[in-house]
Design a protein around this motif. Sequence first.
Motif, PDB file in Angstrom:
ATOM      1  N   PHE A  31      -7.625  10.876  -8.773  1.00  6.70           N
ATOM      2  CA  PHE A  31      -7.641   9.837  -7.734  1.00  6.70           C
ATOM      3  C   PHE A  31      -7.654   8.443  -8.358  1.00  6.70           C
ATOM      4  CE2 PHE A  31      -9.786   6.991  -4.758  1.00  6.70           C
ATOM      5  CZ  PHE A  31      -9.040   7.221  -3.609  1.00  6.70           C
ATOM      6  N   HIS A  32      -8.407   8.283  -9.444  1.00  5.72           N
ATOM      7  CA  HIS A  32      -8.468   6.994 -10.130  1.00  5.72           C
ATOM      8  C   HIS A  32      -7.112   6.630 -10.722  1.00  5.72           C
ATOM      9  CE1 HIS A  32      -9.352   4.446 -13.743  1.00  5.72           C
ATOM     10  NE2 HIS A  32     -10.029   3.770 -12.833  1.00  5.72           N
ATOM     11  N   LEU A  33      -6.441   7.614 -11.346  1.00  2.00           N
ATOM     12  CA  LEU A  33      -5.126   7.355 -11.926  1.00  2.00           C
ATOM     13  C   LEU A  33      -4.113   7.012 -10.844  1.00  2.00           C
ATOM     14  CD1 LEU A  33      -3.235   7.327 -14.373  1.00  2.00           C
ATOM     15  CD2 LEU A  33      -2.963   9.806 -14.098  1.00  2.00           C
ATOM     16  N   GLY A  34      -4.286   7.602  -9.663  1.00  2.00           N
ATOM     17  CA  GLY A  34      -3.367   7.318  -8.573  1.00  2.00           C
ATOM     18  C   GLY A  34      -3.428   5.881  -8.078  1.00  2.00           C
ATOM     19  N   LEU A  35      -4.431   5.152  -8.476  1.00  2.53           N
ATOM     20  CA  LEU A  35      -4.574   3.758  -8.062  1.00  2.53           C
ATOM     21  C   LEU A  35      -3.900   2.788  -9.019  1.00  2.53           C
ATOM     22  CD1 LEU A  35      -8.352   3.835  -7.032  1.00  2.53           C
ATOM     23  CD2 LEU A  35      -6.365   4.046  -5.533  1.00  2.53           C
ATOM     24  N   GLY A  51      -3.586  -0.185  -6.114  1.00  2.00           N
ATOM     25  CA  GLY A  51      -4.315   0.269  -4.932  1.00  2.00           C
ATOM     26  C   GLY A  51      -3.787   1.596  -4.414  1.00  2.00           C
ATOM     27  N   ILE A  52      -3.558   1.649  -3.124  1.00  2.00           N
ATOM     28  CA  ILE A  52      -3.097   2.894  -2.509  1.00  2.00           C
ATOM     29  C   ILE A  52      -1.567   2.948  -2.384  1.00  2.00           C
ATOM     30  CG2 ILE A  52      -5.254   3.180  -1.245  1.00  2.00           C
ATOM     31  CD1 ILE A  52      -3.772   2.186   1.259  1.00  2.00           C
ATOM     32  N   ASP A  53      -0.880   2.065  -3.100  1.00  2.00           N
ATOM     33  CA  ASP A  53       0.587   2.042  -3.007  1.00  2.00           C
ATOM     34  C   ASP A  53       1.203   3.368  -3.460  1.00  2.00           C
ATOM     35  OD1 ASP A  53       0.418  -0.482  -2.045  1.00  2.00           O
ATOM     36  OD2 ASP A  53       1.133  -1.488  -3.860  1.00  2.00           O
ATOM     37  N   ASN A  54       0.619   3.971  -4.526  1.00  2.00           N
ATOM     38  CA  ASN A  54       1.153   5.250  -4.995  1.00  2.00           C
ATOM     39  C   ASN A  54       0.992   6.345  -3.941  1.00  2.00           C
ATOM     40  OD1 ASN A  54       2.015   4.345  -7.523  1.00  2.00           O
ATOM     41  ND2 ASN A  54       0.014   4.683  -8.454  1.00  2.00           N
ATOM     42  N   PHE A  55      -0.130   6.335  -3.241  1.00  2.00           N
ATOM     43  CA  PHE A  55      -0.354   7.342  -2.203  1.00  2.00           C
ATOM     44  C   PHE A  55       0.612   7.128  -1.034  1.00  2.00           C
ATOM     45  CE2 PHE A  55      -4.273   7.113  -4.592  1.00  2.00           C
ATOM     46  CZ  PHE A  55      -4.645   8.444  -4.711  1.00  2.00           C
ATOM     47  N   ILE A  56       0.842   5.865  -0.692  1.00  2.00           N
ATOM     48  CA  ILE A  56       1.805   5.565   0.378  1.00  2.00           C
ATOM     49  C   ILE A  56       3.201   5.993  -0.045  1.00  2.00           C
ATOM     50  CG2 ILE A  56       2.875   3.713   1.705  1.00  2.00           C
ATOM     51  CD1 ILE A  56       0.223   2.213   1.556  1.00  2.00           C
ATOM     52  N   SER A  57       3.552   5.703  -1.313  1.00  2.00           N
ATOM     53  CA  SER A  57       4.864   6.091  -1.821  1.00  2.00           C
ATOM     54  C   SER A  57       5.034   7.610  -1.810  1.00  2.00           C
ATOM     55  CB  SER A  57       5.052   5.556  -3.247  1.00  2.00           C
ATOM     56  OG  SER A  57       6.256   6.003  -3.822  1.00  2.00           O
ATOM     57  N   VAL A 261       2.017   7.966  -9.419  1.00  2.00           N
ATOM     58  CA  VAL A 261       2.567   8.671  -8.258  1.00  2.00           C
ATOM     59  C   VAL A 261       2.308  10.167  -8.387  1.00  2.00           C
ATOM     60  CG1 VAL A 261       4.662   9.174  -6.969  1.00  2.00           C
ATOM     61  CG2 VAL A 261       4.332   6.904  -7.934  1.00  2.00           C
ATOM     62  N   ALA A 262       2.464  10.708  -9.593  1.00  2.00           N
ATOM     63  CA  ALA A 262       2.202  12.129  -9.805  1.00  2.00           C
ATOM     64  C   ALA A 262       0.749  12.471  -9.503  1.00  2.00           C
ATOM     65  CB  ALA A 262       2.551  12.519 -11.242  1.00  2.00           C
ATOM     66  N   ALA A 263      -0.168  11.601  -9.905  1.00  2.00           N
ATOM     67  CA  ALA A 263      -1.586  11.832  -9.610  1.00  2.00           C
ATOM     68  C   ALA A 263      -1.835  11.794  -8.110  1.00  2.00           C
ATOM     69  CB  ALA A 263      -2.437  10.789 -10.326  1.00  2.00           C
ATOM     70  N   ALA A 264      -1.170  10.881  -7.411  1.00  2.00           N
ATOM     71  CA  ALA A 264      -1.323  10.795  -5.959  1.00  2.00           C
ATOM     72  C   ALA A 264      -0.807  12.069  -5.284  1.00  2.00           C
ATOM     73  CB  ALA A 264      -0.587   9.571  -5.425  1.00  2.00           C
ATOM     74  N   ILE A 265       0.321  12.590  -5.764  1.00  2.00           N
ATOM     75  CA  ILE A 265       0.864  13.828  -5.194  1.00  2.00           C
ATOM     76  C   ILE A 265      -0.063  15.002  -5.489  1.00  2.00           C
ATOM     77  CG2 ILE A 265       2.842  15.381  -5.141  1.00  2.00           C
ATOM     78  CD1 ILE A 265       4.586  13.058  -6.032  1.00  2.00           C
ATOM     79  N   SER A 266      -0.669  15.000  -6.679  1.00  2.00           N
ATOM     80  CA  SER A 266      -1.590  16.085  -7.021  1.00  2.00           C
ATOM     81  C   SER A 266      -2.813  16.082  -6.112  1.00  2.00           C
ATOM     82  CB  SER A 266      -2.019  15.977  -8.484  1.00  2.00           C
ATOM     83  OG  SER A 266      -2.802  14.814  -8.701  1.00  2.00           O
TER      84      SER A 266
END
Length: 291
Positions: A31-35, A51-57, A261-266
Motif C-alpha cells: 500500500f505504501h509503494l502504491g502511493l 497519493g492515490i493516483d496509482n490506485f485511480i489509474s 501501479v503494480a502495487a496498487a493492483i496487488s
Amino acid sequence: MRTPSWIPVFYVGPAALIMVAACLYPVISAFHLGLFDWSMGTPWSEAKWVGIDNFISAFQQARVWSSLWTTLIFAAVCVSAEMVLGIALALALEKPVRGTAFFRTLFILPMMIAPIAVGLAWRYMFDAQFGLINAVLVVLNIPPQIWLADPTLAFAAIVIADIWQWTPFVFIMMVAALASVDGSVIEASRIDGANWFQMTFRIKLPMIMNVIAITLMMRLIDAFRVLEVIYVLTFGGPGDSTEILALHIYKTAFIGQQLGVAAAISVLLLIVVALLSWCALRLSNPLKNDR
C-alpha cells in the motif's frame, strides 16, 4: 488447580505476533509503494509521491478489469473441477484394495513437481507440431489443433494444466477427512439400510463439510495467485486471453517498470481474494462449534 488465563497467551503470544507482523508488513509495504511513482533501478530518494493516483489509474485501466475477469473465470472453472475430481477420487480409493497405495502415490505426484517444470511439460505437450496431445488427436482421426495460438484453446490449456497439478491437493485433503469419519456412524447407517448414495451424500460429505470448505478456500486463494505455469505456458497470450491478474501485475512491475501501479493492483487483488475467502467461510462456517 485452575490454570491462569494469561498462561496460554504467554506461550502463544510471541508466535502470534510474529505471524501477524509477517502478514501485515507486506500488505502495508504494498500500500505504501502504491502511493509513489518509482521505477526499479532508481534510488528510493527519487520516488515521487503521487497519493492515490496509482490506485485511480489501476481502477481506470480496462486491462486490469479484463485480467480480473479472466482470473475469476479461471478460478471458478479450475477450483470447481478440482473439488469434484478430488472428492470423487478420494471416495473411489477410500477403501483399501489392491493397488490403492500405488494409485494414491501416483495421484499426488503432479503436486510435487515445480510449477516451472509443469509449465514446460505442458507447453511441449500442447506444441502444435510435435506435441503429444496433437499426436493422440491424429490417431483418433481428429485434426490437430494450434492450442497455444487460439484464445479459447490456450485458456483451456492453462485450465487443464492447473487441474492436473492441483487436483492431488484436494484428493489428499479429502482422503484425510474421510479417514476421520466415525466408522460407527457408517456402520449404523448400513444396518439401517442406507445405500452408497445415501451414505455418501447424506452422511460422509456432510460430516467432512468443514474440511471441504477450508480446502475450497485454500484453492481459491492459490488460483488467484498462480503465475509460473501460465508465465511459461502462454505468457498471457495470445493477446491477453490468458493474462490473469497476477501475471498482469508482474508485467506492469517488471516490464512496464510501473512499480507503484503494480502495487496498487496487488492491493486490489488482495481485496478480491479476502472477500472471496470471507464469503467461503461465511457460507460454510467451518469453524463453528458443534451443537
